[in-house]
Motif scaffolding. Structure first.
Motif, mmCIF file in Angstrom:
data_model
loop_
_atom_site.group_PDB
_atom_site.id
_atom_site.type_symbol
_atom_site.label_atom_id
_atom_site.label_comp_id
_atom_site.label_asym_id
_atom_site.label_seq_id
_atom_site.Cartn_x
_atom_site.Cartn_y
_atom_site.Cartn_z
ATOM 1 N N THR A 68 0.836 -1.211 0.000
ATOM 2 C CA THR A 68 0.000 0.000 0.000
ATOM 3 C C THR A 68 0.870 1.260 0.000
ATOM 4 O O THR A 68 0.523 2.258 -0.622
ATOM 5 C CB THR A 68 -0.949 0.042 1.217
ATOM 6 N N MET A 69 2.016 1.191 0.683
ATOM 7 C CA MET A 69 2.952 2.321 0.669
ATOM 8 C C MET A 69 3.498 2.529 -0.742
ATOM 9 O O MET A 69 3.541 3.659 -1.254
ATOM 10 C CB MET A 69 4.100 2.064 1.642
ATOM 11 N N GLY A 70 3.905 1.438 -1.397
ATOM 12 C CA GLY A 70 4.444 1.533 -2.748
ATOM 13 C C GLY A 70 3.442 2.080 -3.747
ATOM 14 O O GLY A 70 3.803 2.826 -4.660
ATOM 15 N N LEU A 71 2.156 1.737 -3.578
ATOM 16 C CA LEU A 71 1.119 2.202 -4.499
ATOM 17 C C LEU A 71 0.917 3.715 -4.449
ATOM 18 O O LEU A 71 0.349 4.296 -5.378
ATOM 19 C CB LEU A 71 -0.206 1.496 -4.186
ATOM 20 N N ASN A 98 1.935 1.635 -9.711
ATOM 21 C CA ASN A 98 1.600 3.064 -9.736
ATOM 22 C C ASN A 98 2.112 3.705 -11.019
ATOM 23 O O ASN A 98 1.410 4.483 -11.679
ATOM 24 C CB ASN A 98 2.208 3.763 -8.515
ATOM 25 N N TYR A 99 3.351 3.375 -11.380
ATOM 26 C CA TYR A 99 3.957 3.933 -12.591
ATOM 27 C C TYR A 99 3.213 3.469 -13.843
ATOM 28 O O TYR A 99 3.001 4.246 -14.780
ATOM 29 C CB TYR A 99 5.428 3.506 -12.680
ATOM 30 N N LEU A 144 -8.194 3.807 -1.260
ATOM 31 C CA LEU A 144 -8.572 2.748 -0.326
ATOM 32 C C LEU A 144 -7.387 2.221 0.466
ATOM 33 O O LEU A 144 -7.557 1.536 1.480
ATOM 34 C CB LEU A 144 -9.214 1.585 -1.089
ATOM 35 N N MET A 145 -6.173 2.543 0.012
ATOM 36 C CA MET A 145 -4.970 1.974 0.616
ATOM 37 C C MET A 145 -4.749 2.372 2.085
ATOM 38 O O MET A 145 -4.356 1.527 2.892
ATOM 39 C CB MET A 145 -3.735 2.332 -0.216
ATOM 40 N N VAL A 197 7.131 -2.913 -1.839
ATOM 41 C CA VAL A 197 7.197 -1.488 -2.193
ATOM 42 C C VAL A 197 7.532 -1.338 -3.679
ATOM 43 O O VAL A 197 6.938 -0.513 -4.386
ATOM 44 C CB VAL A 197 8.241 -0.748 -1.329
ATOM 45 N N GLY A 198 8.468 -2.162 -4.160
ATOM 46 C CA GLY A 198 8.848 -2.113 -5.575
ATOM 47 C C GLY A 198 7.680 -2.470 -6.486
ATOM 48 O O GLY A 198 7.450 -1.807 -7.511
ATOM 49 N N ILE A 199 6.918 -3.511 -6.112
ATOM 50 C CA ILE A 199 5.745 -3.902 -6.900
ATOM 51 C C ILE A 199 4.713 -2.783 -6.910
ATOM 52 O O ILE A 199 4.135 -2.449 -7.955
ATOM 53 C CB ILE A 199 5.121 -5.208 -6.343
ATOM 54 N N GLY A 200 4.481 -2.170 -5.735
ATOM 55 C CA GLY A 200 3.523 -1.065 -5.640
ATOM 56 C C GLY A 200 3.931 0.113 -6.502
ATOM 57 O O GLY A 200 3.097 0.710 -7.201
#
Length: 358
Positions: free
Chosen positions: A89-92, A220-221, A235-236, A213-216
């Motif tokens: 959720t942080m990564g997103l 996002n990107y 919603l995160m 975090v990398g996946i998020g």
């Protein structure tokens, strides 16, 4: 006799197909409108949870204390997966601009990271000896001190008119450094108490923090321009709070018998250590900002970033690596709740000071 001839069979089939697809389209629009209305409720719930995170976590902790079997399932791999979701959720919510600050303001980030990984472990080590903590509790508070900054510190920095970009940059830097710094610092501070599996801890932190975090960030990107992605992002915060509450609930169910057997004194003694650790982190973080001539906004940010730790990560690491010392998770769980409460209080005090100054 005159009469109407039956229409050709292919025209009948074509008409039926058109009716079917029109009905399907109508149902899809109705279903979309229904989901959008429901989604608004979920977004409101997410915002409420983010605004009342500490209250929600405390309520869950109290409920689980009286009904401990409800969260017995939150242990081991399950606990690790839940923390991975929090970091996802942080990564997103992170963008490429958030990482550019690491290059644009390297001195600020360097000072912040050094303060983060020097002040909190040193304060924890000092408190362990001042309070003469038993090994299990000592491991817990040392682990909290050696972990990176907490995710919610960015929100607190925003609330108190701090330097939000600096806050996000510090969180990114400390999270990226955590796989190396946390095992190293634990080896230095807790190596005399118990053997530290530094390599195992490095891999564990890598799996539950850096990869999610990398996946998020990648998602996002890739999908940031998608129509519905901002809704998912909104919603995160609520999902993150629910996951953190699950981790705290799992800890309470794990240490329930010890808390009952040893009474209120165990909780109060541990809370006193957590309170001192957190408060000294705020004070010394702010002092570091003054020492390096930071602006008011940056001093507030570094204070919050240093004082608020990723206690959720500490909780998972305590469960995974110090299972023979079950009470090690107690300072981590108390920190999960208290850091959110104290961060909100500190942000409010900063704002009150601003009003008096006007």
């Amino acid at each position: 006799m005159g009469g109407y001839a039956d229409p050709p069979l292919h025209l009948v089939k074509e008409k039926k197909n058109k009716l079917f697809f029109c009905s399907l389209l109508a149902y899809s629009y109705l279903w979309r409108d229904f989901l959008l209305k429901k989604m608004k409720h979920f977004i409101r719930l997410s915002r409420w949870l983010a605004a009342n995170a500490s209250l929600f976590i405390i309520v869950i902790a109290v409920v689980i204390f009286f009904v401990p079997h409800l969260f017995v399932w939150v242990r081991g791999t399950t606990q690790t997966v839940i923390l991975g979701i929090i970091m996802l959720t942080m990564g997103l919510t992170l963008t490429t601009d958030d990482f550019r600050i690491l290059a644009h303001r390297p001195l600020d980030i360097l000072i912040g990271a050094c303060a983060q990984f020097f002040i909190m472990p040193c304060v924890a080590y000092l408190l362990v000896h001042v309070f003469r903590l038993e090994p299990a509790l000592a491991l817990g508070i040392l682990l909290v001190g050696c972990c990176p900054g907490g995710v919610s510190s960015n929100i607190m920095s925003y609330l108190c008119h701090g330097d939000v970009a600096f806050s996000v940059g510090m969180t990114c830097a400390s999270t990226l450094l955590a796989p190396v710094m946390t095992p190293l610092l634990m080896q230095l501070t807790a190596g005399e108490i118990i053997a530290i599996d530094a390599i195992g801890m490095f891999l564990n932190i890598l799996i539950v923090t850096i990869i999610p975090v990398g996946i998020g960030c990648f998602l996002n990107y890739t999908y940031s321009k998608s129509e519905h992605f901002p809704t998912i992002q909104s919603l995160m915060p609520g999902l993150s709070v629910i996951c953190l509450a699950c981790i705290v609930g799992g800890v309470i169910s794990t240490v329930h018998d010890d808390l009952v057997a040893r009474g209120l004194m165990l909780f109060l003694w541990t809370f006193a250590v957590v309170f001192c650790h957190n408060t000294l982190g705020y004070v010394l973080g702010y002092s570091a900002g003054r020492l390096f001539g930071f602006t008011k906004a940056k001093k507030r940010t570094i204070s919050i970033e240093v004082g608020m730790q990723n206690a959720g990560l500490a909780t998972v690491l305590a469960g995974n690596f110090f299972a023979a010392q079950p009470l090690a998770v107690l300072p981590c769980a108390i920190s999960c709740a208290w850091h959110s409460i104290s961060g909100t209080i500190l942000a409010g005090l900063f704002l009150k000071f601003d009003k008096k100054s006007q």
